[in-house]
Design an enzyme around this catalytic site. Structure first.
Site, short mmCIF file in Angstrom:
data_model
loop_
_atom_site.label_atom_id
_atom_site.label_comp_id
_atom_site.label_asym_id
_atom_site.label_seq_id
_atom_site.Cartn_x
_atom_site.Cartn_y
_atom_site.Cartn_z
N GLY A 107 31.41 45.20 49.55
CA GLY A 107 30.87 45.59 50.38
C GLY A 107 30.45 46.29 51.28
N CYS A 108 29.44 45.84 52.77
CA CYS A 108 29.16 45.93 53.78
C CYS A 108 30.01 47.28 54.97
CB CYS A 108 27.86 46.04 53.83
SG CYS A 108 26.88 45.36 52.89
N VAL A 109 30.66 45.94 55.27
CA VAL A 109 32.13 46.15 56.34
C VAL A 109 33.14 46.01 56.43
CG1 VAL A 109 32.13 44.61 59.35
CG2 VAL A 109 29.72 44.72 58.04
#
Lengths: 140, 106
Positions: free
Chosen positions: B104-106
């Site tokens: 994931g990115c966050v």
């Protein structure tokens, strides 16, 4: 070049929600990888660090060719989660250095007290150029 | 893909040095990788994060959770997480815990 020597500097010049995310999310990813992150907010990008504006970022429907008819009127910015309440604080806690643009501050009549916690200072364009020496610069 | 010996055990690693099979990991391996990452010791707070990631990875295909998932899941603050694993907690935690990089990115 190892991640530990890398520096990234973002220039945020837009205040629309979809233009706020790229720098904040990439900046967060960079911090997670051990990269030094500096973010310079200028012009409409000042909305991203201005206390009264930050919770009111929106996606522009007009003159946006990706905004198709079926998307018009979908409430809540197309259902895109609004992380503006937490992302800037996460970046500050992760060590990102946030600066406001002196010219924009003067032009818009803003004061340092108008900004969210963690904005280090208001600096000139020349200051930003100095502090971003050796960094990869991303303009948004 | 290749193998390498860590803490007296041969494990499979990918080209970036992450363990590819979380079941090959043990605490001694975690300690040795932590040393390579510049952490001289792992405290209770470090293990709290590592244990959470090991557990969370079971539902993430062996990938480490994202930093936000770690902070919300453990109650460890962002500031604290960056202090525990300075200079790149996302990669460091994954490597030490014997997991893949977060997806994931966050």
């Amino acid at each position: 070049m190892t991640d530990e020597n890398r520096k990234i500097a973002f220039i945020c010049s837009k205040g629309a929600l979809d233009m706020a995310y790229p720098a904040l999310i990439m900046g967060w990813a960079a911090l997670g990888n051990g990269i030094d992150v500096t973010i310079f907010f200028t012009f409409w990008g000042m909305d991203l660090i201005t206390e009264k504006r930050i919770d009111h970022l929106e996606i522009a429907p007009v003159a946006n060719t990706s905004m198709k008819m079926g998307m018009m009127g979908v409430p809540g910015n197309l259902g895109i989660p609004n992380l503006m309440g937490v992302l800037p604080g996460m970046l500050v806690d992760g060590g990102a250095k946030l600066y406001g643009c002196k010219m924009s501050v003067d032009m818009m009549g803003l004061k340092k007290e108008d900004f969210i916690d963690g904005v280090i200072d208001v600096v000139t364009a020349a200051d930003f150029i100095d502090m971003s020496e050796g960094a990869q610069i991303i303009f948004i | 893909m290749g193998t390498r010996a860590i803490a007296g055990k041969v494990v499979q690693v990918n080209e970036e040095g992450y363990l590819t099979d979380p079941s090959e990991w043990n605490k001694e391996i975690g300690l040795e990788i932590a040393g390579e990452e510049g952490l001289s010791a792992l405290t209770e707070a470090h293990w709290k994060v590592i244990d959470f990631c090991r557990e969370a990875a079971k539902g993430l295909g062996g990938k480490s959770p994202t930093l936000r998932q770690i902070t919300t899941g453990t109650g460890v603050s962002t500031k604290e997480l960056f202090a525990l694993f300075p200079k790149g907690p996302a990669k460091k935690v994954a490597r030490i815990a014997g997991l893949g990089k977060p997806e994931g990115c966050v």
